[in-house]
Design a protein around this motif. Sequence first.
Motif, short mmCIF file in Angstrom:
data_model
loop_
_atom_site.label_atom_id
_atom_site.label_comp_id
_atom_site.label_asym_id
_atom_site.label_seq_id
_atom_site.Cartn_x
_atom_site.Cartn_y
_atom_site.Cartn_z
N VAL A 111 8.61 -12.36 -20.74
CA VAL A 111 7.60 -12.36 -19.80
C VAL A 111 7.23 -13.79 -19.54
N ALA A 112 6.88 -14.45 -20.42
CA ALA A 112 6.43 -15.80 -20.04
C ALA A 112 7.11 -17.07 -20.07
N VAL A 113 7.98 -17.54 -20.89
CA VAL A 113 8.63 -18.91 -20.89
C VAL A 113 9.92 -18.73 -20.38
N PHE A 114 10.94 -17.71 -20.88
CA PHE A 114 12.29 -17.80 -20.24
C PHE A 114 12.53 -17.27 -18.81
N PRO A 115 11.65 -16.45 -18.13
CA PRO A 115 11.90 -16.14 -16.85
C PRO A 115 11.54 -17.17 -15.87
N LEU A 116 10.63 -18.13 -16.19
CA LEU A 116 10.10 -19.42 -15.58
C LEU A 116 11.38 -20.14 -15.74
N TYR A 117 11.82 -20.59 -17.05
CA TYR A 117 13.05 -21.53 -17.42
C TYR A 117 14.38 -20.74 -16.63
N ASN A 168 14.71 -19.04 -13.99
CA ASN A 168 14.60 -19.16 -12.45
C ASN A 168 14.73 -20.71 -12.13
N GLY A 169 14.35 -21.53 -13.05
CA GLY A 169 14.27 -23.27 -12.77
C GLY A 169 15.68 -23.58 -13.04
N MET A 170 16.52 -22.99 -13.69
CA MET A 170 17.77 -23.45 -14.36
C MET A 170 19.06 -23.19 -13.42
N ILE A 171 18.95 -21.85 -12.63
CA ILE A 171 20.03 -21.32 -11.75
C ILE A 171 19.67 -21.75 -10.24
N LEU A 172 20.72 -21.52 -9.59
CA LEU A 172 20.51 -21.52 -8.06
C LEU A 172 19.90 -20.30 -7.65
N ASP A 173 18.99 -20.49 -6.41
CA ASP A 173 18.38 -19.57 -6.08
C ASP A 173 19.33 -18.37 -5.27
N ASP A 174 20.46 -18.73 -4.57
CA ASP A 174 21.32 -17.84 -4.28
C ASP A 174 22.98 -18.41 -4.48
N PHE A 175 23.64 -17.44 -5.10
CA PHE A 175 24.85 -17.76 -5.54
C PHE A 175 25.66 -16.38 -5.68
N THR A 176 27.07 -16.66 -6.01
CA THR A 176 28.10 -15.52 -6.18
C THR A 176 28.13 -15.19 -7.55
N PHE A 177 27.92 -13.90 -7.84
CA PHE A 177 28.27 -13.34 -9.43
C PHE A 177 29.08 -12.19 -9.24
N LYS A 221 21.71 -24.62 -20.77
CA LYS A 221 21.34 -26.05 -19.96
C LYS A 221 21.24 -26.03 -18.65
N SER A 222 22.04 -25.18 -17.98
CA SER A 222 21.91 -25.49 -16.60
C SER A 222 22.79 -24.20 -15.93
N HIS A 223 22.97 -23.98 -14.63
CA HIS A 223 23.77 -22.97 -13.96
C HIS A 223 25.11 -22.57 -14.61
N ASP A 224 25.72 -23.89 -15.10
CA ASP A 224 27.22 -23.91 -15.46
C ASP A 224 26.96 -22.88 -16.88
N THR A 225 25.76 -22.83 -17.46
CA THR A 225 26.06 -22.06 -18.82
C THR A 225 25.07 -20.72 -18.69
N LEU A 226 25.32 -20.18 -17.42
CA LEU A 226 24.68 -18.85 -17.02
C LEU A 226 25.24 -17.76 -17.85
N ASP A 266 11.81 -33.76 -23.30
CA ASP A 266 11.04 -33.25 -22.01
C ASP A 266 10.95 -31.61 -22.18
N GLY A 267 10.17 -31.28 -21.15
CA GLY A 267 9.69 -29.77 -21.32
C GLY A 267 10.88 -28.83 -21.41
N LYS A 268 12.07 -29.00 -20.64
CA LYS A 268 13.15 -28.34 -20.60
C LYS A 268 13.70 -27.95 -22.04
N PHE A 269 13.72 -29.43 -22.57
CA PHE A 269 14.21 -29.10 -24.05
C PHE A 269 13.31 -28.24 -25.13
N ALA A 270 12.10 -28.63 -24.74
CA ALA A 270 11.03 -27.91 -25.44
C ALA A 270 11.01 -26.19 -25.25
#
Length: 430
Positions: free
Chosen positions: A31-37, A39-48, A109-114, A184-188
């Motif tokens: 609910v709290a931390v992971f969904p926000l993280y 959405n912030g780490m991956i692209l808004d629109d992409f091919t999967f 850590k990023s979209h590359d590690t989705l 930083d906050g991302k690592f936290a």
Amino acid sequence: MNRIELNNKRTINAWAMFDWANSSFALVIAVAVFPLYFNGMILDDFTFLGMEMTDTALFSYSLSFAYLIIAIMLPLLSGIADYGGKKILFMKIFTTIGSLGCIGLVFFKSHDTLDIALVGFILAVIGFAGGQVFYNSYLPLIASEDQYDRVSAKGFTFGYIGSVILLMVNLAMIQKPEWFGLSDGKFASRVSFVMVGVWWLGFAQITFRRMPKEKTGIPLKGLVRKGYDEILKVANIIKDKKNLKRFLFSFFFYIAGVQTVIYLASTFATDELKFEAFDLILTIFILQLVAIIGAIFFARISEKFGNKLSLIAMLIIWSCICVAAYFVYKKFDFYLVAVAVGLVMGGIQSLSRSSYSKLIPAGTTDTASYFSFYDVLEKIAITIGTFSFGFIEQLTGGMRNSILALIIYFIIGIGLLLTVSFKKPKEVRV
């Protein structure tokens, strides 16, 4: 299973500590931390997998996929657990899977590690949902019927308190990482995922060590077949128990509405009311803290007026919440709605579990099989509820219409619940 002393305070506290342990996943990760993280780490629109995808859609699909796996697995596993005395064993297995899934998210850590994010999150959901059914099945084994409501509420209360404590620490780390020697906050955020896994696995050991021992010496040969036999036996019993069957149908409809509101409230706040991260976190705190009060309050109401009246009262409040949310346009008004949701969120989940326990035939020992039906129904209801929410939004062009339409689930639930009879439990002195 060996005979368990009913209403033993040590046993009940050990049981409730499992809620303390795994609710950290439900709050921080789901609910709290992971969904926000996420959405912030991956692209808004992409091919999967060859399909055009959005971040929110992929998050929802991964959640649905995990619950689908659990819905398929649990009936068999619960049958094996009942026959072979393996409840604690399966709780340990699922807890380990879920905890390792959370810890593995540190490498996202990023979209590359989705792919790491999806595997870790799906494993965590499976671990949480899988362990929950065996945890729930202990309720009618450790408490007398007159204590079901209080003991069930105690479990949810432990869960709400424990998860809020950990969330407060995690949020302090994310907002002020320098206080904790973090870059930083991302690592936290990634560190907080590890903390959830350690918290979950660590505190669950209290439950594993203090719960009564189960029967041993059951041969593994033929255990799968016996698992199927247990499920078929329970299915035939439920088919002939009209009262129990009506409650399950009622539960299926109203829990679809309840869980859809819980899972998608943050999405509604973000898209319709433009909530920022701080606003969402504040809303979650309101929900969790008020839910503690709600679980205890409605347990007391149930003792005085009965489960049926208490559940119907809460479903009426849920219906009013949907109407109120449709007309909400200001943040303050949404916080008021959040207070109402918190009040009935803890109560409806706690009383649903205890009410179902009261309807299970007296003397039943294969409780995991019974609760597999209960939990699988909930998982399917979540899938249908969230899908209908998205479908109506797409059809009508707004989430407000989706929220308003959820009233249908509550109305059907109330109608079916009116046909259910709850006998007054006999008080047991120990």
